[in-house]
Design a protein around this motif. Structure first.
Motif, PDB file in Angstrom:
ATOM      1  N   ASN A  25       0.861  -1.176   0.000  1.00  7.17           N
ATOM      2  CA  ASN A  25       0.000   0.000   0.000  1.00  7.17           C
ATOM      3  C   ASN A  25       0.897   1.224   0.000  1.00  7.17           C
ATOM      4  OD1 ASN A  25      -2.597  -1.349   0.236  1.00  7.17           O
ATOM      5  ND2 ASN A  25      -1.930  -1.906   2.304  1.00  7.17           N
ATOM      6  N   LEU A  26       0.967   1.899  -1.129  1.00  3.90           N
ATOM      7  CA  LEU A  26       1.824   3.081  -1.249  1.00  3.90           C
ATOM      8  C   LEU A  26       1.047   4.328  -0.863  1.00  3.90           C
ATOM      9  CD1 LEU A  26       3.846   2.731  -4.587  1.00  3.90           C
ATOM     10  CD2 LEU A  26       4.590   2.205  -2.261  1.00  3.90           C
ATOM     11  N   VAL A  28       1.183   8.225  -1.256  1.00  2.00           N
ATOM     12  CA  VAL A  28       1.835   9.237  -2.095  1.00  2.00           C
ATOM     13  C   VAL A  28       1.294  10.608  -1.729  1.00  2.00           C
ATOM     14  CG1 VAL A  28       2.236  10.035  -4.452  1.00  2.00           C
ATOM     15  CG2 VAL A  28       2.093   7.572  -3.976  1.00  2.00           C
ATOM     16  N   ALA A  42      -1.395   6.380 -11.184  1.00  2.08           N
ATOM     17  CA  ALA A  42      -1.515   5.339 -10.161  1.00  2.08           C
ATOM     18  C   ALA A  42      -2.538   4.280 -10.578  1.00  2.08           C
ATOM     19  CB  ALA A  42      -1.916   5.960  -8.824  1.00  2.08           C
ATOM     20  N   MET A  46      -1.725   0.359 -11.045  1.00  5.87           N
ATOM     21  CA  MET A  46      -2.434  -0.677 -10.263  1.00  5.87           C
ATOM     22  C   MET A  46      -3.109  -1.692 -11.172  1.00  5.87           C
ATOM     23  SD  MET A  46      -4.032   1.305  -6.931  1.00  5.87           S
ATOM     24  CE  MET A  46      -4.817   2.649  -7.829  1.00  5.87           C
ATOM     25  N   VAL A  52      -0.836  -4.111  -5.768  1.00  5.71           N
ATOM     26  CA  VAL A  52      -0.419  -2.818  -5.228  1.00  5.71           C
ATOM     27  C   VAL A  52      -1.626  -1.893  -5.101  1.00  5.71           C
ATOM     28  CG1 VAL A  52       1.030  -0.780  -5.597  1.00  5.71           C
ATOM     29  CG2 VAL A  52       1.868  -3.051  -6.266  1.00  5.71           C
ATOM     30  N   GLN A  53      -1.719  -1.212  -3.982  1.00  3.12           N
ATOM     31  CA  GLN A  53      -2.710  -0.167  -3.776  1.00  3.12           C
ATOM     32  C   GLN A  53      -1.985   1.163  -3.560  1.00  3.12           C
ATOM     33  OE1 GLN A  53      -6.183  -0.377  -3.955  1.00  3.12           O
ATOM     34  NE2 GLN A  53      -5.630  -2.383  -4.809  1.00  3.12           N
ATOM     35  N   ILE A  54      -2.406   2.193  -4.278  1.00  2.00           N
ATOM     36  CA  ILE A  54      -1.739   3.490  -4.188  1.00  2.00           C
ATOM     37  C   ILE A  54      -2.758   4.540  -3.767  1.00  2.00           C
ATOM     38  CG2 ILE A  54      -0.395   5.250  -5.394  1.00  2.00           C
ATOM     39  CD1 ILE A  54       0.519   3.102  -7.347  1.00  2.00           C
ATOM     40  N   GLU A  55      -2.445   5.251  -2.716  1.00  2.00           N
ATOM     41  CA  GLU A  55      -3.313   6.325  -2.216  1.00  2.00           C
ATOM     42  C   GLU A  55      -2.639   7.669  -2.493  1.00  2.00           C
ATOM     43  OE1 GLU A  55      -4.966   8.084   2.052  1.00  2.00           O
ATOM     44  OE2 GLU A  55      -3.889   6.174   1.982  1.00  2.00           O
ATOM     45  N   ASP A  80       5.370   7.158   1.399  1.00  2.00           N
ATOM     46  CA  ASP A  80       6.370   6.397   0.638  1.00  2.00           C
ATOM     47  C   ASP A  80       6.981   7.248  -0.473  1.00  2.00           C
ATOM     48  OD1 ASP A  80       5.970   3.658   1.838  1.00  2.00           O
ATOM     49  OD2 ASP A  80       3.933   4.068   1.154  1.00  2.00           O
ATOM     50  N   ALA A 344       7.716   1.316  -4.570  1.00  2.00           N
ATOM     51  CA  ALA A 344       7.766   2.764  -4.790  1.00  2.00           C
ATOM     52  C   ALA A 344       8.714   3.098  -5.938  1.00  2.00           C
ATOM     53  CB  ALA A 344       8.207   3.467  -3.507  1.00  2.00           C
ATOM     54  N   PHE A 347       7.047   2.328  -9.160  1.00  2.00           N
ATOM     55  CA  PHE A 347       5.985   3.286  -9.475  1.00  2.00           C
ATOM     56  C   PHE A 347       6.545   4.608  -9.979  1.00  2.00           C
ATOM     57  CE2 PHE A 347       3.262   6.838  -7.936  1.00  2.00           C
ATOM     58  CZ  PHE A 347       2.284   6.710  -8.903  1.00  2.00           C
TER      59      PHE A 347
END
Length: 445
Positions: A25-26, A28, A42, A46, A52-55, A80, A344, A347
């Protein structure tokens, strides 16, 4: 049979454990003007990496910068990945991951198509490095540009009148002296036949805006052959306000002349001391002014303005008069305390890739940082001015200091510049010497 079932369940459990362990879980952090593009990038990432989960968390500049510093100082690892303003490089560098060192340690994570040499050289450094440490990849290329009403500059009647009065063709100014003449010509107070109320919109409030606006005027003097001979070459970490050996350069005849250029232009602008980004954006969009120095993000707003249609025929983009527009922009880097460095790293490579760079410009008007994107046929068909005005502006840009003391230096200079523009202090070397003296105290010189 039962042993087989148990064994099968064991394999499934091991697989599930590995999947959970590999999931990430990134978090950002982003400035608002970067957030929409980062959100789409993102989503793309994903889709290709479902584990991967990106917030993406947008934070205003006033909140983002202190939170980054607080987290990096404490080592908390609350984020991250973050976008970082080029001015903050020196302050945040100790807590950011060294991407070059990390890439050498993890060659298997390096995207073979990343093409590091494709970045515009100036962008690669100012959005990526602090001294020899690589703290980010270029994400948002920016320099200020000179926007003008293309239809007015090409109007035959206006051209004839300008030539009769000034003895030269009406053209986009290449120097600030030329800009003064053109701004006067397009100001009704001095030319009742002007189609605009004012010649130029200027944003000179007592904020960080004034700190960077002044560099548009000081830069041409600092970077002229005479300026280089007097002050030395510009150090990209210390910026144009300094000499090559780290002393203030603006407390000089050149600094006074640059400030006088600003003063001279103010009479052709609507409320220059009370205007900032929004006000100048609106003035140009409503047809109140013929010219304005601005960032590229304004284009999206102007494309919706009824008075500026058809857009391609009415809005022109040029290099700032003097040829040394102030730089802006953001890098994308990784917190050294992140627990998800591997993901990270993957990404941010994607977000700053050729594909990502192209998406950012075409959909969000986030300035490209890659040469291949600037030269891309689809991009040039959409924005033909990029190939000439954009690269020239980045390559010739003047820079604010990126040293850790920058915020304190900014506050002091902005206060004095504002007082000079208000007529509360004289525009003199003596006045600027007082600022330089305070800067030296802060820097221990």
């Amino acid at each position: 049979m039962r042993k087989g079932i148990v064994a099968g369940l064991a394999v499934v459990l091991v697989f599930l454990f590995v999947s959970v362990a590999c999931a990430a879980n990134l978090v950002v952090w982003s400035s608002p003007d970067n957030a929409d593009a980062l959100h789409e990038l993102a989503q793309n990432f994903m889709q290709k990496n479902p584990d991967v989960q990106i917030e993406i968390t947008p934070l205003s500049w006033e909140v983002l910068y202190p939170r980054i510093l607080q987290d990096l100082t404490s080592g908390a690892g609350s984020f991250d990945v973050t976008t970082w303003d080029l001015m903050t490089a020196g302050a945040i560098a100790p807590g950011m991951l060294d991407l070059e060192a990390f890439a050498k340690e993890h060659p298997e994570l390096v995207d073979p198509n990343f093409d590091d040499e494709d970045f515009i050289p100036t962008a690669k450094y100012v959005y990526g490095y602090w001294k020899d440490k690589r703290i980010g990849y270029p994400f948002y290329g920016a320099a200020m540009f000179f926007f003008y009403r293309k239809d007015l500059f090409s109007d035959p009647a206006l051209q004839a009148k300008f030539k009769a009065e000034y003895g030269r063709d009406l053209a986009v100014p290449k120097t600030w002296e030329e800009a003064k003449e053109v701004a006067k010509f397009f100001t009704k107070k001095f030319n009742p036949d002007s189609p605009t109320e004012y010649g130029i919109a200027l944003m000179l409030p007592r904020t960080h805006t004034l700190f960077y606006m002044y560099l548009n005027f000081f830069g041409p003097y600092r970077r002229s052959p005479e300026g280089i001979a007097k002050f030395g070459k510009v150090d990209l970490d210390w910026g144009d306000y300094f000499t090559a050996d780290g002393l203030p350069a603006f407390n000089s005849e050149e600094g006074v002349r640059a400030l006088q250029d600003v003063i001279d232009l103010m009479q052709y602008a609507p409320d220059p001391l009370g205007s900032d980004y929004g006000e100048t954006l609106e003035a140009f969009g409503k047809g109140m002014v013929a010219m304005v120095p601005q960032w590229t993000a304004c284009l999206a707003s102007w494309k919706e303005s009824p008075l500026l249609q058809p857009f391609e025929e009415k809005v022109g983009v040029a290099v700032m008069p003097g040829g040394t527009p102030v730089s802006g922009g953001w890098g994308l880097g990784i917190n050294a305390a992140s627990k998800n460095k591997e993901v990270a790293f993957r990404f941010i490579q994607y977000a700053t890739s050729k594909e990502g760079d192209k998406i950012q410009w075409l959909k969000y008007r986030i300035g490209p940082t890659r040469k291949s994107v600037v030269e891309d046929p689809e991009v040039l068909a959409d924005s033909p001015w990029l190939k000439e005005a954009y690269v020239a502006s980045l390559d010739g840009a003047s820079h604010r200091p990126r040293i850790p003391e920058e915020p304190r230096l900014e506050d002091i200079l902005v206060g004095t510049l504002s007082e000079v523009l208000l007529g509360q202090q004289p525009n003199s070397i003596e006045t600027l010497n007082l600022v330089a003296s305070e800067w030296k105290k802060i820097l221990g010189k």
